[in-house]
Design an enzyme around this catalytic site. Sequence first.
Site, PDB file in Angstrom:
ATOM      1  N   ASN A 141       0.922  -1.109   0.074  1.00  0.00           N
ATOM      2  CA  ASN A 141       0.113  -0.060  -0.014  1.00  0.00           C
ATOM      3  C   ASN A 141       0.924   1.394   0.012  1.00  0.00           C
ATOM      4  OD1 ASN A 141      -1.923   2.002   0.547  1.00  0.00           O
ATOM      5  ND2 ASN A 141      -2.156   1.611   2.731  1.00  0.00           N
ATOM      6  N   HIS A 150      -3.000   0.555   8.755  1.00  0.00           N
ATOM      7  CA  HIS A 150      -2.708   0.567  10.172  1.00  0.00           C
ATOM      8  C   HIS A 150      -3.862  -0.084  11.221  1.00  0.00           C
ATOM      9  CE1 HIS A 150      -4.987   4.271   9.509  1.00  0.00           C
ATOM     10  NE2 HIS A 150      -5.476   4.155  10.442  1.00  0.00           N
ATOM     11  N   GLU A 176      -7.084   7.746  16.585  1.00  0.00           N
ATOM     12  CA  GLU A 176      -8.564   7.332  16.148  1.00  0.00           C
ATOM     13  C   GLU A 176      -9.354   6.902  17.206  1.00  0.00           C
ATOM     14  OE1 GLU A 176      -8.365   4.282  13.183  1.00  0.00           O
ATOM     15  OE2 GLU A 176      -7.416   5.569  11.806  1.00  0.00           O
TER      16      GLU A 176
END
Length: 184
Positions: A141, A150, A176
Amino acid sequence: MHSVRKIPQPGQPAMPIRFALGECALGALLVAHSEHGLCAILLGDEPEALRAELRQRFPQGELVDGDVDAERLLAQVAAFVEAPQLGLDLPLDLRGTAFQQRVWQALRAIPPGSTLSYAELAERIGAPRAVRAVAGACAANALAVAIPCHRVLRSDGGLSGYRWGVARKRALLEREGRVQRFPS
């Protein structure tokens, strides 16, 4: 659906790849786009190493530094790194095999704050025995954060195998919010 782009053949004009280099909370950041969309989001410690990686990735491309649109995209990606809840809905120019693209599409379906194991991701794409190939697609990627590899963990929940370093993977997951398993 994103399509696979072919490298120009000798005698064909080189495709312009416009890019910008900057900094984000995770270090050096390079964002590049073609006429079809974002084709590279690279993270690292040294801007020149990112520029060299871009040259290696697009040896037939005409690299154009400091493009106004690339600068705007760089700012959007840097803001997304800081605040993933903003979302990053930009056109992507995905360059990879059909299998890699299946993996990358499945990765894009994992919401921020959630994770999957490599085995769970292999099952999701209908290839439960292809765990190593899934890991290889994650490693291939070139669109950090836009294709959120991730969010893939080892089966025991541990962090490993992030192209841009485990510390950056941890930092992205922390940004996140509370990490939880992606529901089946």
